[in-house]
Design an enzyme around this catalytic site. Structure first.
Site, short mmCIF file in Angstrom:
data_model
loop_
_atom_site.label_atom_id
_atom_site.label_comp_id
_atom_site.label_asym_id
_atom_site.label_seq_id
_atom_site.Cartn_x
_atom_site.Cartn_y
_atom_site.Cartn_z
N GLY A 2 0.78 -1.23 0.00
CA GLY A 2 0.00 0.00 0.00
C GLY A 2 0.81 1.29 0.00
O GLY A 2 0.28 2.35 0.33
N LYS A 3 2.07 1.23 -0.40
CA LYS A 3 2.90 2.45 -0.43
C LYS A 3 2.27 3.50 -1.36
O LYS A 3 2.16 4.67 -1.00
CB LYS A 3 4.32 2.14 -0.94
CG LYS A 3 5.13 1.23 -0.04
CD LYS A 3 6.52 0.99 -0.57
CE LYS A 3 6.58 0.24 -1.88
NZ LYS A 3 6.07 -1.14 -1.83
N LYS A 40 8.99 9.09 -7.77
CA LYS A 40 9.23 7.64 -7.71
C LYS A 40 10.52 7.48 -8.52
O LYS A 40 10.49 7.35 -9.75
CB LYS A 40 8.04 6.88 -8.35
CG LYS A 40 8.25 5.39 -8.49
CD LYS A 40 7.56 4.58 -7.43
CE LYS A 40 7.84 3.08 -7.61
NZ LYS A 40 7.21 2.23 -6.62
N ASP A 90 2.70 3.71 -10.90
CA ASP A 90 2.78 4.31 -9.54
C ASP A 90 3.05 5.80 -9.64
O ASP A 90 2.39 6.62 -8.99
CB ASP A 90 3.91 3.67 -8.72
CG ASP A 90 3.50 2.33 -8.13
OD1 ASP A 90 2.42 1.83 -8.47
OD2 ASP A 90 4.29 1.79 -7.33
N GLU A 116 8.37 7.66 -3.22
CA GLU A 116 8.02 6.24 -3.01
C GLU A 116 9.19 5.35 -3.41
O GLU A 116 9.79 5.50 -4.48
CB GLU A 116 6.78 5.85 -3.83
CG GLU A 116 6.38 4.38 -3.52
CD GLU A 116 5.21 3.84 -4.34
OE1 GLU A 116 4.42 4.62 -4.88
OE2 GLU A 116 5.12 2.59 -4.40
N GLY A 117 9.48 4.39 -2.54
CA GLY A 117 10.53 3.42 -2.83
C GLY A 117 10.02 2.28 -3.69
O GLY A 117 8.93 2.32 -4.26
N VAL A 118 10.85 1.26 -3.80
CA VAL A 118 10.48 0.01 -4.49
C VAL A 118 10.62 -1.09 -3.45
O VAL A 118 11.67 -1.18 -2.80
CB VAL A 118 11.42 -0.25 -5.69
CG1 VAL A 118 11.28 -1.68 -6.19
CG2 VAL A 118 11.13 0.73 -6.83
N GLY A 119 9.58 -1.90 -3.29
CA GLY A 119 9.66 -2.98 -2.29
C GLY A 119 9.88 -2.40 -0.90
O GLY A 119 9.15 -1.50 -0.48
N ASN A 131 -1.73 -0.60 7.14
CA ASN A 131 -2.65 -0.43 6.01
C ASN A 131 -3.38 -1.74 5.70
O ASN A 131 -2.74 -2.79 5.52
CB ASN A 131 -1.88 0.04 4.77
CG ASN A 131 -2.79 0.21 3.58
OD1 ASN A 131 -3.85 0.84 3.68
ND2 ASN A 131 -2.42 -0.37 2.45
N1 LIG Z 1 -6.33 0.84 2.11
C1 LIG Z 1 -6.60 0.18 1.00
N2 LIG Z 1 -7.90 -0.04 0.63
C2 LIG Z 1 -8.19 -0.71 -0.51
N3 LIG Z 1 -7.27 -1.25 -1.33
C3 LIG Z 1 -5.98 -1.07 -1.01
C4 LIG Z 1 -5.58 -0.35 0.16
N4 LIG Z 1 -4.23 -0.35 0.21
C5 LIG Z 1 -3.80 -1.02 -0.87
N5 LIG Z 1 -4.83 -1.46 -1.60
C6 LIG Z 1 -4.75 -2.23 -2.85
O1 LIG Z 1 -3.68 -3.17 -2.70
C7 LIG Z 1 -2.89 -3.24 -3.88
C8 LIG Z 1 -1.44 -2.88 -3.57
O2 LIG Z 1 -1.39 -1.53 -3.13
P1 LIG Z 1 -0.27 -0.52 -3.64
O3 LIG Z 1 -0.12 -0.59 -5.11
O4 LIG Z 1 -0.58 0.80 -3.04
O5 LIG Z 1 1.01 -1.16 -2.95
P2 LIG Z 1 2.56 -0.77 -3.13
O6 LIG Z 1 3.23 -1.07 -1.84
O7 LIG Z 1 2.65 0.61 -3.64
O8 LIG Z 1 3.01 -1.81 -4.25
P3 LIG Z 1 4.37 -1.79 -5.12
O9 LIG Z 1 5.37 -2.52 -4.30
O10 LIG Z 1 3.97 -2.49 -6.37
O11 LIG Z 1 4.75 -0.34 -5.35
C9 LIG Z 1 -3.54 -2.29 -4.90
O12 LIG Z 1 -4.41 -3.03 -5.72
C10 LIG Z 1 -4.32 -1.34 -4.02
O13 LIG Z 1 -5.43 -0.77 -4.67
MG LIG Z 2 3.63 1.30 -5.38
#
Ligand SMILES: Nc1ncnc2c1ncn2[C@@H]1O[C@H](COP(=O)(O)OP(=O)(O)OP(=O)(O)O)[C@@H](O)[C@H]1O
Ligand SMILES: [Mg+2]
Length: 223
Positions: A16-17, A39, A56, A118-121, A178
């Site tokens: 969820g970042k 990013k 992203d 925003e980072g990666v992983g 999250n």
């Molecule tokens: N609070 C939330 N409510 C609903 N859906 C969520 C929520 N947080 C994350 N998601 C869903 O979970 C998935 C992963 O979230 P997100 O892309 O924000 O993660 P990330 O950490 O940024 O991933 P990445 O490592 O690919 O950058 C997405 O489909 C997003 O819509």
């Molecule tokens: Mg992301």
């Protein structure tokens, strides 16, 4: 130039970042702040019309109202969904250059009241070999926000992530739990209370599945 500069990192990929970053950016904007976003490297980009599209970075730009060129916001884009230096090797592209990233970031943060990166992983993922996102946070003077994916197993990796950031001498804003899905499991229901007992790092709050970010999270970050 802003001194409110944050690295949004997390306990894993998909925690969820970007979702939290977009919510933060949107809320900062609603308070009348100019939000810079970056990013620095995005992997897993899809090719559209001959260019690699960083989803992203695009989402963050939209939420934060950024109209800057994509080459400034996301200068390194790769097709392979891997850590950036591994993606660069697999895609036969140059790896991220830290000097260029810091130059881009300076330009973005100079024109902002608050900046989100925003980072990666997670935080120990390399952006180039021998240089991870903790190094980048130190170089760009970023305060760390750790997004914790609220699921079974997150306690261990949350504590390790916060401990690593602390060991590297970084400023830590705190952790934000999250819900990437509805919090119905015993782990998801109890993780916030457990993590509070396991780390001295501040809890910024919990972002519920499909619910808006609490106002108190923004208040804490701007305090
Ligand atoms: N609070 C939330 N409510 C609903 N859906 C969520 C929520 N947080 C994350 N998601 C869903 O979970 C998935 C992963 O979230 P997100 O892309 O924000 O993660 P990330 O950490 O940024 O991933 P990445 O490592 O690919 O950058 C997405 O489909 C997003 O819509
Ligand atoms: Mg992301």
């Amino acid at each position: 130039m802003t001194s409110r500069k944050f690295l949004i990192t997390g306990t894993d990929t998909g925690v969820g970042k970007s979702t939290v970053g977009c919510a933060l950016g949107f809320a900062f904007r609603a308070r009348g702040l100019r939000v810079g976003v970056m990013k620095p490297a995005e992997t897993g980009c899809e090719e559209r019309g001959g260019i690699l599209e960083p989803s992203d970075a695009r989402a963050l730009m939209l939420a934060c109202g950024s109209t800057l060129p994509i080459d400034l916001v996301c200068p390194y884009r790769y097709r392979s969904r891997l850590a950036p230096p591994a993606a660069a090797e697999r895609d036969n592209l140059p790896p991220p250059d830290i000097e260029r990233i810091t130059r881009c970031f300076r330009e973005i943060s100079d024109a902002s009241d608050v900046a989100l990166v925003e980072g990666v992983g997670g935080i120990a993922v390399p952006i180039k070999w021998g240089y991870d996102y903790a190094d980048l946070a130190a170089a760009m003077d970023l305060t760390v926000i750790v997004v914790v994916g609220n699921r079974l197993g997150c306690l261990n990796v949350a504590v390790l992530t916060l401990g690593y950031a602390q060991k590297r001498g970084l400023r830590i804003a705190g952790w934000l739990l999250n819900d990437t899905e509805p919090a119905v499991t015993p782990a998801a229901i109890t993780n916030a209370a457990s993590l509070t007992k396991m780390t001295a790092a501040p809890c910024l709050g919990t972002m519920r599945y499909k619910e808006p970010l609490a106002k108190s999270v923004i208040d804490r970050l701007l305090a």
